[in-house]
Design an enzyme around this catalytic site. Structure first.
Site, PDB file in Angstrom:
ATOM      1  N   HIS A  66       0.640  -1.322  -0.270  1.00 56.45           N
ATOM      2  CA  HIS A  66      -0.603  -0.014   0.109  1.00 56.45           C
ATOM      3  C   HIS A  66       1.252   1.398  -0.128  1.00 56.45           C
ATOM      4  O   HIS A  66       1.892   1.108   0.759  1.00 56.45           O
ATOM      5  CB  HIS A  66      -1.146  -0.731   0.742  1.00 56.45           C
ATOM      6  CG  HIS A  66      -1.891  -1.282   1.727  1.00 56.45           C
ATOM      7  ND1 HIS A  66      -2.174  -1.536   2.712  1.00 56.45           N
ATOM      8  CD2 HIS A  66      -2.097  -2.183   0.712  1.00 56.45           C
ATOM      9  CE1 HIS A  66      -3.056  -2.732   2.643  1.00 56.45           C
ATOM     10  NE2 HIS A  66      -2.901  -3.219   1.227  1.00 56.45           N
ATOM     11  N   TYR A 129       2.951   1.810  13.920  1.00 54.41           N
ATOM     12  CA  TYR A 129       2.966   2.734  12.560  1.00 54.41           C
ATOM     13  C   TYR A 129       2.666   4.271  13.122  1.00 54.41           C
ATOM     14  O   TYR A 129       1.213   4.238  13.746  1.00 54.41           O
ATOM     15  CB  TYR A 129       3.089   2.387  11.368  1.00 54.41           C
ATOM     16  CG  TYR A 129       1.651   2.240  11.070  1.00 54.41           C
ATOM     17  CD1 TYR A 129       0.654   3.091  10.514  1.00 54.41           C
ATOM     18  CD2 TYR A 129       1.106   1.033  11.260  1.00 54.41           C
ATOM     19  CE1 TYR A 129      -0.433   2.577  10.126  1.00 54.41           C
ATOM     20  CE2 TYR A 129      -0.286  -0.080  11.011  1.00 54.41           C
ATOM     21  CZ  TYR A 129      -1.149   1.622  10.008  1.00 54.41           C
ATOM     22  OH  TYR A 129      -2.260   0.988  10.172  1.00 54.41           O
TER      23      TYR A 129
END
Length: 463
Positions: A66, A129
């Protein structure tokens, strides 16, 4: 204990961060994200606003690839992964692949437009993240995807994909030849229909030049309604520049709304979206008592216009990434002093022109060239004087040059003092000396045009 280090990968902007682990019999501790230290080592100050964690129970879970419309900082709390990244941005590096095994002692900074994927190598892997935009369902339309099994990227997954856990969505991502590259963020110009705005649009053909129907500094709500996600630079080339009208009750209100309230709203937007702001300032922020105005000279405006420009400068100076471009006597595609003198000369009118105000003309193509230079070179943020170069002149001496160039006698121009010219007129106070010191902009490698040469070109083709 190892040192904190940051190294670059073959993908531009993709950085590998080695994180020191401090351990004892109880386990370990690490500084997973330490802004001050990491910026000093070269990571961008990307301004994270959201922290996400993906927990994976089994080895072989594979996710991606992605490419998201924001920056991402990836690290692990537990477990290990095989990470893979593919550059899906427009440009020469499109399709570049990088792989790296990550444990808790390694992190990766992933810039916008680089596809991110990983495969867990241990059970109970916690993948964390940081991102610098808040996620929303609508943001998925701005993603770019690549198939995990793409033959061109040829990622050597440690565990064959047919043995892994993949989502149906990830299985259906396109091959590299079918990928729509992610465009870089763009520049937007406020005041795109003005003299400078048109010159900037010509110098920056990929920029979006807007008029007041889209972005109007006098209407901060128009700034709030604009979708800023696809932009990283905003150039404010709009202002209320009716110097004399600004001294009237309504003009004062108009000048403060456009030159102060609007930039204040823009500054808040720039902070929120991490935009670089280029803001056009003026010699009118000074009283003209100095022979040469340097960037660090204290502000001392005489009239309402200068006061509002000075206030706007101080507001924009609070934006982390800003270039305040201070200029004077702007000449371009529109109504200006040179065009007025051409018209008077051609009509046989003999004007009186002030001869005790000194400065340099600034031609909009030169001003636009200087702004693009700052955005390309990216010197230290701050204030930069930017005008044409050469020996300063008075308005009267410039008028004489223009009359002579039109085949008229220079003596047709009558020099007068500002005091004499202003008798019986409602004029705003003006700085007697508008000459700006160009040392700082020259130190960045920019070479301003000579005023006489530029004026000659303009007179040959006054647009």
């Amino acid at each position: 204990m190892a040192d904190l280090t940051v190294t670059e990968s073959p993908i531009p902007g993709l950085s590998i961060i080695e994180l020191p682990l401090q351990g004892d019999n109880r386990g370990w501790f690490k500084e997973n994200w330490q802004r001050e230290k990491m910026i000093k080592l070269g990571l961008p100050d990307f301004g994270p606003v959201q922290n996400n964690i993906s927990f994976n129970e089994a080895a072989g879970v594979t996710r991606g690839l992605h490419a998201e419309p924001w920056d991402k900082y990836v690290a692990l709390a537990t477990g290990r992964i095989f990470g893979a990244w593919v550059d899906l941005r427009e440009g020469d590096s499109f399709g570049t692949v990088y792989t790296h095994e990550l444990g808790p002692d390694t992190a990766i900074f992933v810039p916008r437009g680089v596809a991110n994927g990983y495969q867990t190598l241990e059970p109970n892997t916690a993948y964390s993240y940081l991102v610098n935009e808040h996620w929303s369902e609508g943001a998925r339309s701005d993603y770019t995807f690549l198939n995990l099994a793409d033959e061109t990227a040829a990622i050597d997954w440690p565990i064959p994909l047919e043995q892994c856990e993949l989502s149906e969505a990830d299985k259906g991502h396109p091959r590299l030849a079918e990928v729509r590259p992610m465009r870089p963020k763009r520049t937007v110009i406020i005041g795109g229909n003005g003299q400078l705005g048109r010159a900037l649009a010509a110098a920056l053909p990929d920029a979006v030049a807007t008029d007041r129907s889209v972005l109007d500094l006098a209407s901060p709500s128009s700034l709030a309604a604009f979708d800023w996600r696809d932009y990283d630079v905003v150039i404010n080339a709009a202002a209320h520049t009716a110097v004399d009208a600004a001294e009237t009750p309504q003009g004062r209100r108009d000048a403060w709304v456009t030159n102060v309230t609007g930039p204040a709203a823009l500054a808040e937007i720039a902070r929120r979206h991490r935009l670089t702001v280029v803001h056009i300032s003026s010699d009118y922020v000074f009283d003209g008592s100095e022979e040469l105005h340097a960037e660090e000279e204290p502000l001392s405006p005489l009239g309402v216009y200068g006061q509002t420009k000075a206030a706007g400068d101080l507001i924009i100076a609070g934006v982390p990434k800003h270039y305040i471009v201070r200029t004077s006597w702007v000449i371009g595609d529109g109504n200006n002093f040179v065009r007025t003198m051409i018209k008077l000369a051609d009509q046989g009118i003999e004007p009186t022109v002030v001869d005790d105000q000194l400065g340099r003309l600034t031609f909009t193509d030169d001003l636009a060239r200087g702004i693009t230079h700052l955005l390309r070179v990216r010197p230290a943020y701050g204030v930069y004087n930017l005008t044409s170069d050469g020996e300063p002149k008075s308005w009267a001496s410039l008028a004489k040059i223009i009359f002579a160039a039109r085949g008229k006698s220079a003596d047709a121009v009558t020099p007068v003092s500002t005091e004499t010219y202003g008798k019986g007129k409602d004029l705003a106070p003006r700085p007697a000396n508008s000459v700006l010191d160009l040392t700082k902009i020259k130190s960045t490698g920019f070479v301003p045009s000579d005023q006489n040469t530029a004026l000659g070109r303009y007179l040959d083709d006054p647009q």
